[in-house]
Write a protein that holds these residues in place. Sequence first.
Motif, PDB file in Angstrom:
ATOM      1  N   SER A  26       0.867  -1.202   0.074  1.00 23.87           N
ATOM      2  CA  SER A  26       0.080   0.091  -0.013  1.00 23.87           C
ATOM      3  C   SER A  26       0.842   1.277  -0.103  1.00 23.87           C
ATOM      4  CB  SER A  26      -0.865   0.035   1.223  1.00 23.87           C
ATOM      5  OG  SER A  26      -0.153   0.083   2.341  1.00 23.87           O
ATOM      6  N   ASN A  27       2.048   1.145   0.235  1.00 22.54           N
ATOM      7  CA  ASN A  27       3.114   2.255   0.496  1.00 22.54           C
ATOM      8  C   ASN A  27       2.618   3.172   1.609  1.00 22.54           C
ATOM      9  OD1 ASN A  27       5.180   1.221  -1.004  1.00 22.54           O
ATOM     10  ND2 ASN A  27       4.402   1.794  -2.989  1.00 22.54           N
ATOM     11  N   VAL A  28       1.811   2.643   2.379  1.00 22.17           N
ATOM     12  CA  VAL A  28       1.315   3.448   3.675  1.00 22.17           C
ATOM     13  C   VAL A  28       2.534   2.983   4.820  1.00 22.17           C
ATOM     14  CG1 VAL A  28      -0.257   3.416   5.523  1.00 22.17           C
ATOM     15  CG2 VAL A  28      -0.942   3.634   3.308  1.00 22.17           C
ATOM     16  N   LYS A  29       3.239   3.969   5.165  1.00 25.58           N
ATOM     17  CA  LYS A  29       4.390   3.748   5.929  1.00 25.58           C
ATOM     18  C   LYS A  29       3.904   3.323   7.417  1.00 25.58           C
ATOM     19  CE  LYS A  29       7.215   3.944   2.679  1.00 25.58           C
ATOM     20  NZ  LYS A  29       7.433   2.770   1.826  1.00 25.58           N
ATOM     21  N   ARG A  30       4.485   2.417   8.156  1.00 30.92           N
ATOM     22  CA  ARG A  30       3.943   1.842   9.430  1.00 30.92           C
ATOM     23  C   ARG A  30       5.310   2.106  10.164  1.00 30.92           C
ATOM     24  NH1 ARG A  30       4.345  -4.311   9.545  1.00 30.92           N
ATOM     25  NH2 ARG A  30       5.095  -4.658   7.515  1.00 30.92           N
ATOM     26  N   GLY A  31       5.146   2.244  11.619  1.00 29.42           N
ATOM     27  CA  GLY A  31       5.813   2.223  12.698  1.00 29.42           C
ATOM     28  C   GLY A  31       5.546   1.310  13.704  1.00 29.42           C
ATOM     29  N   LEU A  32       5.802   0.118  13.628  1.00 33.71           N
ATOM     30  CA  LEU A  32       5.246  -0.905  14.759  1.00 33.71           C
ATOM     31  C   LEU A  32       5.757  -0.512  16.117  1.00 33.71           C
ATOM     32  CD1 LEU A  32       5.733  -4.540  12.702  1.00 33.71           C
ATOM     33  CD2 LEU A  32       3.707  -3.032  13.306  1.00 33.71           C
ATOM     34  N   VAL A  33       6.648   0.041  16.428  1.00 32.62           N
ATOM     35  CA  VAL A  33       7.102   0.414  17.799  1.00 32.62           C
ATOM     36  C   VAL A  33       5.960   1.652  18.131  1.00 32.62           C
ATOM     37  CG1 VAL A  33       8.595   1.473  19.169  1.00 32.62           C
ATOM     38  CG2 VAL A  33       9.507  -0.393  17.444  1.00 32.62           C
ATOM     39  N   MET A 162      -4.835 -13.891 -14.508  1.00 31.83           N
ATOM     40  CA  MET A 162      -5.550 -12.507 -13.862  1.00 31.83           C
ATOM     41  C   MET A 162      -4.600 -11.614 -13.418  1.00 31.83           C
ATOM     42  SD  MET A 162      -8.963 -13.303 -12.130  1.00 31.83           S
ATOM     43  CE  MET A 162      -9.695 -11.978 -12.369  1.00 31.83           C
ATOM     44  N   THR A 163      -3.377 -11.996 -13.510  1.00 28.33           N
ATOM     45  CA  THR A 163      -2.229 -11.342 -12.908  1.00 28.33           C
ATOM     46  C   THR A 163      -1.977  -9.817 -13.474  1.00 28.33           C
ATOM     47  OG1 THR A 163      -1.070 -13.358 -12.129  1.00 28.33           O
ATOM     48  CG2 THR A 163      -0.036 -11.161 -12.002  1.00 28.33           C
ATOM     49  N   GLU A 164      -2.066  -9.957 -14.667  1.00 30.20           N
ATOM     50  CA  GLU A 164      -1.887  -8.615 -15.462  1.00 30.20           C
ATOM     51  C   GLU A 164      -3.071  -7.636 -15.446  1.00 30.20           C
ATOM     52  OE1 GLU A 164      -0.066  -8.890 -19.476  1.00 30.20           O
ATOM     53  OE2 GLU A 164       1.107 -10.424 -18.934  1.00 30.20           O
ATOM     54  N   GLN A 165      -4.068  -8.315 -15.595  1.00 24.04           N
ATOM     55  CA  GLN A 165      -5.474  -7.785 -15.244  1.00 24.04           C
ATOM     56  C   GLN A 165      -5.660  -7.010 -14.143  1.00 24.04           C
ATOM     57  OE1 GLN A 165      -8.637 -10.370 -15.861  1.00 24.04           O
ATOM     58  NE2 GLN A 165     -10.016  -8.732 -14.629  1.00 24.04           N
ATOM     59  N   LEU A 166      -5.293  -7.888 -12.937  1.00 20.10           N
ATOM     60  CA  LEU A 166      -5.574  -7.327 -11.683  1.00 20.10           C
ATOM     61  C   LEU A 166      -4.339  -6.059 -11.337  1.00 20.10           C
ATOM     62  CD1 LEU A 166      -6.472 -10.396  -9.685  1.00 20.10           C
ATOM     63  CD2 LEU A 166      -7.889  -8.417 -10.241  1.00 20.10           C
ATOM     64  N   SER A 167      -2.965  -6.336 -11.788  1.00 19.00           N
ATOM     65  CA  SER A 167      -2.138  -5.074 -11.613  1.00 19.00           C
ATOM     66  C   SER A 167      -2.432  -4.208 -12.131  1.00 19.00           C
ATOM     67  CB  SER A 167      -0.804  -5.831 -12.327  1.00 19.00           C
ATOM     68  OG  SER A 167      -0.340  -7.286 -11.310  1.00 19.00           O
ATOM     69  N   ALA A 168      -2.994  -4.222 -13.583  1.00 20.16           N
ATOM     70  CA  ALA A 168      -3.395  -2.656 -14.133  1.00 20.16           C
ATOM     71  C   ALA A 168      -4.496  -2.256 -13.271  1.00 20.16           C
ATOM     72  CB  ALA A 168      -3.857  -3.256 -15.400  1.00 20.16           C
ATOM     73  N   LEU A 169      -5.637  -2.985 -12.898  1.00 22.71           N
ATOM     74  CA  LEU A 169      -6.609  -2.588 -11.984  1.00 22.71           C
ATOM     75  C   LEU A 169      -6.003  -1.732 -10.832  1.00 22.71           C
ATOM     76  CD1 LEU A 169      -9.737  -2.275 -11.584  1.00 22.71           C
ATOM     77  CD2 LEU A 169      -9.474  -4.032 -10.581  1.00 22.71           C
ATOM     78  N   VAL A 170      -5.197  -2.256 -10.301  1.00 22.72           N
ATOM     79  CA  VAL A 170      -4.781  -1.796  -8.821  1.00 22.72           C
ATOM     80  C   VAL A 170      -4.130  -0.491  -9.233  1.00 22.72           C
ATOM     81  CG1 VAL A 170      -3.252  -2.034  -6.978  1.00 22.72           C
ATOM     82  CG2 VAL A 170      -4.920  -3.854  -7.383  1.00 22.72           C
ATOM     83  N   LEU A 171      -3.083  -0.502 -10.250  1.00 27.89           N
ATOM     84  CA  LEU A 171      -2.267   0.579 -10.584  1.00 27.89           C
ATOM     85  C   LEU A 171      -3.167   1.778 -11.125  1.00 27.89           C
ATOM     86  CD1 LEU A 171       0.506  -1.073 -12.238  1.00 27.89           C
ATOM     87  CD2 LEU A 171       0.766   0.197 -10.004  1.00 27.89           C
ATOM     88  N   ALA A 172      -4.376   1.509 -11.427  1.00 27.59           N
ATOM     89  CA  ALA A 172      -5.122   2.601 -12.054  1.00 27.59           C
ATOM     90  C   ALA A 172      -6.098   3.108 -11.056  1.00 27.59           C
ATOM     91  CB  ALA A 172      -6.278   2.237 -13.165  1.00 27.59           C
ATOM     92  N   GLU A 173      -6.798   2.231 -10.170  1.00 24.62           N
ATOM     93  CA  GLU A 173      -7.891   2.538  -9.135  1.00 24.62           C
ATOM     94  C   GLU A 173      -7.198   2.983  -7.852  1.00 24.62           C
ATOM     95  OE1 GLU A 173     -11.252   2.865  -9.536  1.00 24.62           O
ATOM     96  OE2 GLU A 173     -10.456   2.497 -11.658  1.00 24.62           O
ATOM     97  N   TYR A 174      -6.144   2.408  -7.224  1.00 27.55           N
ATOM     98  CA  TYR A 174      -5.592   2.864  -5.984  1.00 27.55           C
ATOM     99  C   TYR A 174      -5.142   4.044  -5.834  1.00 27.55           C
ATOM    100  CZ  TYR A 174      -2.699   2.436  -1.711  1.00 27.55           C
ATOM    101  OH  TYR A 174      -2.160   2.537  -0.586  1.00 27.55           O
ATOM    102  N   PRO A 175      -4.375   4.808  -6.801  1.00 22.00           N
ATOM    103  CA  PRO A 175      -3.924   5.894  -6.856  1.00 22.00           C
ATOM    104  C   PRO A 175      -4.638   6.971  -6.980  1.00 22.00           C
ATOM    105  CG  PRO A 175      -2.470   4.713  -8.400  1.00 22.00           C
ATOM    106  CD  PRO A 175      -3.682   3.805  -8.208  1.00 22.00           C
ATOM    107  N   GLN A 177      -7.810   6.874  -5.883  1.00 14.86           N
ATOM    108  CA  GLN A 177      -8.568   6.642  -4.757  1.00 14.86           C
ATOM    109  C   GLN A 177      -7.870   7.278  -3.523  1.00 14.86           C
ATOM    110  OE1 GLN A 177     -10.878   2.996  -3.731  1.00 14.86           O
ATOM    111  NE2 GLN A 177     -10.942   2.595  -5.925  1.00 14.86           N
ATOM    112  N   TYR A 178      -6.580   7.052  -3.527  1.00 15.96           N
ATOM    113  CA  TYR A 178      -5.744   7.426  -2.161  1.00 15.96           C
ATOM    114  C   TYR A 178      -4.449   8.356  -2.407  1.00 15.96           C
ATOM    115  CZ  TYR A 178      -8.798   3.744  -0.456  1.00 15.96           C
ATOM    116  OH  TYR A 178      -9.926   3.079  -0.148  1.00 15.96           O
ATOM    117  N   GLY A 179      -4.264   8.521  -3.902  1.00 14.46           N
ATOM    118  CA  GLY A 179      -3.357   9.440  -4.164  1.00 14.46           C
ATOM    119  C   GLY A 179      -1.810   8.724  -3.949  1.00 14.46           C
ATOM    120  N   ILE A 180      -1.802   7.524  -3.830  1.00 17.75           N
ATOM    121  CA  ILE A 180      -0.724   6.868  -3.492  1.00 17.75           C
ATOM    122  C   ILE A 180      -0.303   5.606  -4.626  1.00 17.75           C
ATOM    123  CG2 ILE A 180       0.775   5.471  -1.851  1.00 17.75           C
ATOM    124  CD1 ILE A 180      -1.201   6.439   0.318  1.00 17.75           C
ATOM    125  N   THR A 181       1.087   5.531  -4.917  1.00 16.95           N
ATOM    126  CA  THR A 181       1.396   4.639  -5.998  1.00 16.95           C
ATOM    127  C   THR A 181       1.743   3.096  -5.365  1.00 16.95           C
ATOM    128  OG1 THR A 181       1.920   6.450  -7.750  1.00 16.95           O
ATOM    129  CG2 THR A 181       2.683   4.107  -8.091  1.00 16.95           C
TER     130      THR A 181
END
Length: 195
Positions: A26-33, A162-175, A177-181
Amino acid sequence: MLLDCQDLSFEYAPIPDDISILIVNSNVKRGLVDSEYNLRREQCSEVASYFGHTSLRAVSMEALEAAEQQLAPDLFKRARHVLSENARTLAALEALKNNDLATMSVLMKASHASLRDDFEVTTKEMDGLVAIIEQAIGCKGGVRMTGGGFGGCIVALIPSHMTEQLSALVLAEYPKQYGITPSIYSCTASNGAFA
């Protein structure tokens, strides 16, 4: 691999040849500590102690449900997640042995919902990634968050075609919706290194 962390025994879970593992960061950075990760661990330990055990694994779901009114709501939810996730893990091994992706889909969906609602370790971005993939694959595979939560990755078992199809979908929709690649990794199961 199903690993028993108490006695370190393990059993391999077969992944069908026509199934790929798609990991999306998701490239949302986390800090477990800095996060509530340590609090979740303490909450689980507190519930185990309530029952006189050092591990929640020794507690049955029936015992937990019977004690619901005596436990703080957050403690009950944390323990319910752990106990139900243990049961889902065992069911997932059987589903993989039987090449039953429809059951894996249901189990992974329930797992993510439990991580979101009972353990409360997902983020809106992780939930969004899961929803994007889940809507596209239906019961042909499964998707859930993975790791410690509060950011990081989701994992999906998907038909390889479905790998290529889903990868393309995620690369199109996620940024959109959330402004993150996101970062996407397509993997296949294989034997580990051996001599």
